[in-house]
Design a protein around this motif. Structure first.
Motif, PDB file in Angstrom:
ATOM      1  N   SER A 252      -7.831   9.525  -9.289  1.00 54.62           N
ATOM      2  CA  SER A 252      -7.157  10.437 -10.206  1.00 54.62           C
ATOM      3  C   SER A 252      -7.484  11.886  -9.852  1.00 54.62           C
ATOM      4  CB  SER A 252      -7.570  10.149 -11.650  1.00 54.62           C
ATOM      5  OG  SER A 252      -8.893  10.578 -11.885  1.00 54.62           O
ATOM      6  N   ASP A 253      -6.735  12.804 -10.447  1.00 54.62           N
ATOM      7  CA  ASP A 253      -6.964  14.227 -10.186  1.00 54.62           C
ATOM      8  C   ASP A 253      -8.347  14.671 -10.648  1.00 54.62           C
ATOM      9  OD1 ASP A 253      -4.445  14.424  -9.143  1.00 54.62           O
ATOM     10  OD2 ASP A 253      -3.532  15.213 -10.986  1.00 54.62           O
ATOM     11  N   GLN A 254      -8.912  13.994 -11.641  1.00 55.97           N
ATOM     12  CA  GLN A 254     -10.201  14.380 -12.200  1.00 55.97           C
ATOM     13  C   GLN A 254     -11.371  13.760 -11.443  1.00 55.97           C
ATOM     14  OE1 GLN A 254      -7.652  13.114 -14.257  1.00 55.97           O
ATOM     15  NE2 GLN A 254      -6.995  15.235 -14.603  1.00 55.97           N
ATOM     16  N   GLN A 255     -11.101  12.806 -10.556  1.00 55.96           N
ATOM     17  CA  GLN A 255     -12.177  12.083  -9.877  1.00 55.96           C
ATOM     18  C   GLN A 255     -12.503  12.691  -8.515  1.00 55.96           C
ATOM     19  OE1 GLN A 255     -10.449   8.149  -9.907  1.00 55.96           O
ATOM     20  NE2 GLN A 255     -11.531   7.548 -11.772  1.00 55.96           N
ATOM     21  N   GLN A 256     -13.786  12.641  -8.154  1.00 57.17           N
ATOM     22  CA  GLN A 256     -14.224  13.069  -6.831  1.00 57.17           C
ATOM     23  C   GLN A 256     -14.406  11.845  -5.937  1.00 57.17           C
ATOM     24  OE1 GLN A 256     -17.431  15.772  -8.660  1.00 57.17           O
ATOM     25  NE2 GLN A 256     -17.031  16.748  -6.690  1.00 57.17           N
ATOM     26  N   VAL A 257     -14.592  12.116  -4.636  1.00 58.73           N
ATOM     27  CA  VAL A 257     -14.702  11.036  -3.666  1.00 58.73           C
ATOM     28  C   VAL A 257     -15.952  11.239  -2.814  1.00 58.73           C
ATOM     29  CG1 VAL A 257     -13.655   9.937  -1.640  1.00 58.73           C
ATOM     30  CG2 VAL A 257     -12.209  10.673  -3.548  1.00 58.73           C
ATOM     31  N   VAL A 258     -16.750  10.169  -2.684  1.00 57.74           N
ATOM     32  CA  VAL A 258     -17.832  10.118  -1.704  1.00 57.74           C
ATOM     33  C   VAL A 258     -17.463   9.020  -0.713  1.00 57.74           C
ATOM     34  CG1 VAL A 258     -20.266   9.649  -1.299  1.00 57.74           C
ATOM     35  CG2 VAL A 258     -19.565  10.948  -3.322  1.00 57.74           C
ATOM     36  N   LEU A 259     -17.293   9.391   0.551  1.00 53.84           N
ATOM     37  CA  LEU A 259     -16.850   8.460   1.580  1.00 53.84           C
ATOM     38  C   LEU A 259     -17.989   8.245   2.573  1.00 53.84           C
ATOM     39  CD1 LEU A 259     -14.481   6.801   2.754  1.00 53.84           C
ATOM     40  CD2 LEU A 259     -13.853   8.823   4.075  1.00 53.84           C
ATOM     41  N   LYS A 284      -8.280  17.285  -2.423  1.00 56.26           N
ATOM     42  CA  LYS A 284      -9.347  16.450  -2.956  1.00 56.26           C
ATOM     43  C   LYS A 284     -10.646  16.715  -2.202  1.00 56.26           C
ATOM     44  CE  LYS A 284      -8.998  13.735  -5.618  1.00 56.26           C
ATOM     45  NZ  LYS A 284      -9.179  13.835  -7.069  1.00 56.26           N
ATOM     46  N   GLN A 285     -11.692  17.159  -2.931  1.00 53.61           N
ATOM     47  CA  GLN A 285     -12.992  17.336  -2.309  1.00 53.61           C
ATOM     48  C   GLN A 285     -13.579  15.982  -1.921  1.00 53.61           C
ATOM     49  OE1 GLN A 285     -15.766  19.641  -4.580  1.00 53.61           O
ATOM     50  NE2 GLN A 285     -14.440  21.422  -4.746  1.00 53.61           N
ATOM     51  N   ILE A 286     -14.161  15.918  -0.725  1.00 54.72           N
ATOM     52  CA  ILE A 286     -14.748  14.672  -0.233  1.00 54.72           C
ATOM     53  C   ILE A 286     -16.139  14.960   0.321  1.00 54.72           C
ATOM     54  CG2 ILE A 286     -14.508  12.727   1.368  1.00 54.72           C
ATOM     55  CD1 ILE A 286     -11.512  13.303   1.461  1.00 54.72           C
ATOM     56  N   LEU A 287     -17.107  14.133  -0.063  1.00 54.06           N
ATOM     57  CA  LEU A 287     -18.425  14.171   0.549  1.00 54.06           C
ATOM     58  C   LEU A 287     -18.485  13.046   1.587  1.00 54.06           C
ATOM     59  CD1 LEU A 287     -21.854  14.526  -1.247  1.00 54.06           C
ATOM     60  CD2 LEU A 287     -21.565  13.027   0.701  1.00 54.06           C
ATOM     61  N   PHE A 288     -18.660  13.411   2.855  1.00 58.71           N
ATOM     62  CA  PHE A 288     -18.758  12.439   3.938  1.00 58.71           C
ATOM     63  C   PHE A 288     -20.232  12.135   4.198  1.00 58.71           C
ATOM     64  CE2 PHE A 288     -14.668  14.432   4.434  1.00 58.71           C
ATOM     65  CZ  PHE A 288     -13.835  13.446   4.933  1.00 58.71           C
ATOM     66  N   ASN A 289     -20.618  10.892   3.941  1.00 56.65           N
ATOM     67  CA  ASN A 289     -22.008  10.458   4.113  1.00 56.65           C
ATOM     68  C   ASN A 289     -22.104   9.571   5.346  1.00 56.65           C
ATOM     69  OD1 ASN A 289     -24.742   9.758   3.594  1.00 56.65           O
ATOM     70  ND2 ASN A 289     -24.075   7.935   2.492  1.00 56.65           N
ATOM     71  N   PHE A 290     -22.913   9.959   6.320  1.00 52.21           N
ATOM     72  CA  PHE A 290     -23.037   9.207   7.571  1.00 52.21           C
ATOM     73  C   PHE A 290     -24.300   8.348   7.512  1.00 52.21           C
ATOM     74  CE2 PHE A 290     -20.255  12.687   8.506  1.00 52.21           C
ATOM     75  CZ  PHE A 290     -19.356  12.186   9.435  1.00 52.21           C
ATOM     76  N   TYR A 291     -24.094   7.009   7.657  1.00 53.26           N
ATOM     77  CA  TYR A 291     -25.236   6.099   7.534  1.00 53.26           C
ATOM     78  C   TYR A 291     -24.953   4.809   8.303  1.00 53.26           C
ATOM     79  CZ  TYR A 291     -29.330   3.897   5.458  1.00 53.26           C
ATOM     80  OH  TYR A 291     -30.558   3.304   5.276  1.00 53.26           O
ATOM     81  N   ASN A 292     -26.004   4.249   8.916  1.00 51.36           N
ATOM     82  CA  ASN A 292     -25.898   2.988   9.640  1.00 51.36           C
ATOM     83  C   ASN A 292     -26.159   1.855   8.652  1.00 51.36           C
ATOM     84  OD1 ASN A 292     -26.360   0.664  11.218  1.00 51.36           O
ATOM     85  ND2 ASN A 292     -27.119   1.887  12.936  1.00 51.36           N
ATOM     86  N   VAL A 293     -25.092   1.287   8.119  1.00 49.62           N
ATOM     87  CA  VAL A 293     -25.203   0.259   7.094  1.00 49.62           C
ATOM     88  C   VAL A 293     -25.781  -1.031   7.661  1.00 49.62           C
ATOM     89  CG1 VAL A 293     -23.905  -1.167   5.466  1.00 49.62           C
ATOM     90  CG2 VAL A 293     -23.341   1.257   5.718  1.00 49.62           C
ATOM     91  N   ASN A 310      -7.994  22.074   2.367  1.00 50.21           N
ATOM     92  CA  ASN A 310      -7.692  23.191   1.490  1.00 50.21           C
ATOM     93  C   ASN A 310      -8.817  23.473   0.506  1.00 50.21           C
ATOM     94  OD1 ASN A 310      -5.790  25.165   0.632  1.00 50.21           O
ATOM     95  ND2 ASN A 310      -5.362  23.942  -1.185  1.00 50.21           N
ATOM     96  N   VAL A 311      -9.772  22.539   0.384  1.00 46.18           N
ATOM     97  CA  VAL A 311     -10.869  22.661  -0.578  1.00 46.18           C
ATOM     98  C   VAL A 311     -12.186  22.339   0.123  1.00 46.18           C
ATOM     99  CG1 VAL A 311      -9.471  22.118  -2.612  1.00 46.18           C
ATOM    100  CG2 VAL A 311     -10.486  20.259  -1.284  1.00 46.18           C
ATOM    101  N   PRO A 312     -13.336  22.690  -0.490  1.00 42.01           N
ATOM    102  CA  PRO A 312     -14.624  22.449   0.168  1.00 42.01           C
ATOM    103  C   PRO A 312     -14.978  20.967   0.277  1.00 42.01           C
ATOM    104  CG  PRO A 312     -14.825  24.168  -1.505  1.00 42.01           C
ATOM    105  CD  PRO A 312     -13.485  23.533  -1.700  1.00 42.01           C
ATOM    106  N   ASP A 313     -15.313  20.546   1.504  1.00 44.09           N
ATOM    107  CA  ASP A 313     -15.869  19.227   1.763  1.00 44.09           C
ATOM    108  C   ASP A 313     -17.384  19.351   1.902  1.00 44.09           C
ATOM    109  OD1 ASP A 313     -13.510  17.777   1.756  1.00 44.09           O
ATOM    110  OD2 ASP A 313     -13.171  17.990   3.908  1.00 44.09           O
TER     111      ASP A 313
END
Length: 509
Positions: A252-259, A284-293, A310-313
């Motif tokens: 949704s427009d109100q939700q953020q994303v952590v990928l 949509k702001q996105i936080l990209f988390n790099f990890y060896n699962v 267009n927005v801060p990642d």
């Protein structure tokens, strides 16, 4: 008398000569040229230092970051690191482009006349600074915080003997007494743990992926949000190819994303795709988390970032090396080592998010068994409408307390088509949950289903609809369902008639 005067004068000269010898030849004063004065006290002489021939300047104590950022919640994923566009143990700003934005680092490598920082923000250099072969150093900021090992001289405007060119930061402060403005080592331990927690708690939050290397769609509609954040996990190979676009749906427009980018079995990740201006991911702001699962270990490889939005990642790679090749990047980069290859811009910050909690174990709802409906034996002309009784059990497995929707409709059975099509079929819901009986009904047939709503209530995530409905009916509690057939007058031929019900799960918890 004359002899006494000569003896007194001789003694005085010996005292002066001895003092001069002490000043000029005493071993403890041979390493540095000093200037001293006599300071007379009753019956004694002392030497007092007039000046210290050094290039240091006493700066105001830096204190702690909490004074400058009182509203930062350091229990969130980024915490204080999120208040700096670039947060790294080592920053390489030697390329021919300015480092615009604020930074916090242990070591800054730059070149002469290369701008570092932004005039409206605070930056921090904790341990060392190098300026290549140059002398001139360009720093910007409303305040520059220096580590205790750095040498600042206000009289000739130098930092570690590099000339600070104008315009300089309006304020300089410095760590003192072993206290650090930001304990960068401790912060990286915290950031590493947060990266791990997010990745391992949400490793099963995999979106539905479609498209090709030129256009990838991640549909997160199947993922439950936590604190208005959707935490997703995809493999590095799931990302679009170079210059392909990415679209994240189901947010949704109100939700953020952590990928979380699962870097299992890879040591180099290239993020060169762009965002299609026409899809909802562009804003949509996105936080990209790099990890060896796979190995449950922090990613220590390389990230080549060439993506703009267009927005801060935010890039969270606390043990990796990140190279920024994009001229459009906005937001935050957190890395062990950060190398700037292109211009950066003062772009604001990613809005921080809570650390994810462990995703509840999901269980796909299943129908273990379904019942029959027995209407008994009746003379067709004696009744116009009948209520059938459930026969057998209807066992369902699913997540305890979560809504499950079950469609009921008639199977297409040609052997009884005259009967099935002649009468009217209804699902009757009787509900006492409000304290009084409320009834409603849904018609259904072979093409149109009626819907049953059910909530498993046992700790093992199972339930039995028929058993629960019998209890609710007898005790006038909650809801239960019956099936009614009417318009029996439309059936003109005697006989035994059967109809098969088709049960389908249509909704997941």
């Amino acid at each position: 008398m004359l002899k006494k005067v000569l003896l007194l004068l001789s003694g005085t000269l010996i005292l002066v000569a001895s003092s001069l010898y002490y000043i000029n030849f005493s071993p403890q004063h041979t390493s540095t040229s000093k200037t001293y004065q006599y300071k007379k006290k009753p019956s004694t002489y002392q030497f007092q230092k007039l000046s210290d021939d050094t290039n240091t300047t006493t700066l105001p104590a830096a204190g702690s970051w909490q004074s400058d950022f009182p509203d930062v919640n350091n229990s969130n994923v980024l915490g204080i690191a999120g208040q700096f566009n670039f947060f790294a143990k080592n920053i390489d700003s030697t390329s021919g482009h300015p480092l615009v934005g604020n930074f916090a680092t242990q070591n800054l490598a730059t070149d002469a006349w290369r701008v570092n920082g932004i005039s409206s923000k605070i930056s921090y250099i904790q341990q060392g600074i190098s300026v290549g072969d140059g002398i001139s150093l360009l720093l910007r900021g409303t305040k520059m915080v220096l580590g205790q090992s750095l040498t600042f001289n206000a009289s000739n405007s130098t930092l570690n003997n590099h000339t600070l060119e104008s315009p300089r930061p309006s304020t300089f402060t410095q760590d003192t007494n072993g206290l650090k403005y930001i304990d960068i080592d401790s912060e990286f331990l915290r950031l590493t743990e947060n990266s791990k927690t997010v990745a391992m708690n949400t490793k099963d939050n995999q979106p539905v992926i479609s498209g090709n290397q030129w256009s990838k769609v991640f549909d997160a509609g199947n993922i439950t949000a936590q604190n208005n954040v959707k935490y997703l996990t995809v493999k590095a190979s799931d990302l679009p190819g170079e210059w392909g676009d990415m679209n994240i749906k189901g947010v949704s427009d109100q939700q953020q994303v952590v990928l979380t980018i699962d870097t299992s079995e890879v040591s180099n990740v290239s993020i060169a795709h762009d965002i299609d201006n026409n899809n909802n991911t562009y804003n949509k702001q996105i936080l990209f988390n790099f990890y060896n699962v796979q190995d449950n270990s922090s990613y220590t490889g390389n990230v080549d970032w060439n993506r703009g939005t267009n927005v801060p990642d935010a890039i969270l790679a606390p043990n990796a090396s990140v190279k920024l090749s994009s001229t459009k990047f906005k937001g935050n980069i957190i890395a062990q080592s950060f190398t700037k290859m292109q211009d950066t811009i003062d772009s604001g910050y990613f809005s921080d998010v809570p650390v994810s909690v462990q995703s509840p174990t999901t269980s796909t709802p299943k129908l273990i068994s379904v019942p029959d409906v027995d209407f008994g034996s009746h003379k067709l002309n004696s009744e116009t409408s009948l209520i059938g009784s459930w026969k057998g059990n209807c066992q369902v497995s699913g997540k305890k307390g979560s809504e499950i929707k079950i469609n009921v409709q008639l199977a297409d059975d040609s052997s009884n088509s005259k009967f099935v099509n002649a009468v009217t079929w209804k699902l009757i819901k009787s509900d006492y949950s409000s304290g009084s009986l409320v009834m409603d009904s849904e018609e259904f047939n072979t093409n149109t289903p009626a819907t049953i709503t059910y909530w498993p209530w046992k700790d093992d995530g199972t339930g039995d609809l028929v058993t629960d409905w019998d209890y609710n009916k007898a005790n006038k509690k909650n809801a239960f369902y019956d099936i009614q057939i009417s318009n029996l007058g439309a059936v003109t031929e005697v006989g035994d008639y059967n109809a098969t019900l088709k049960w389908t799960l249509v909704d997941s918890p």
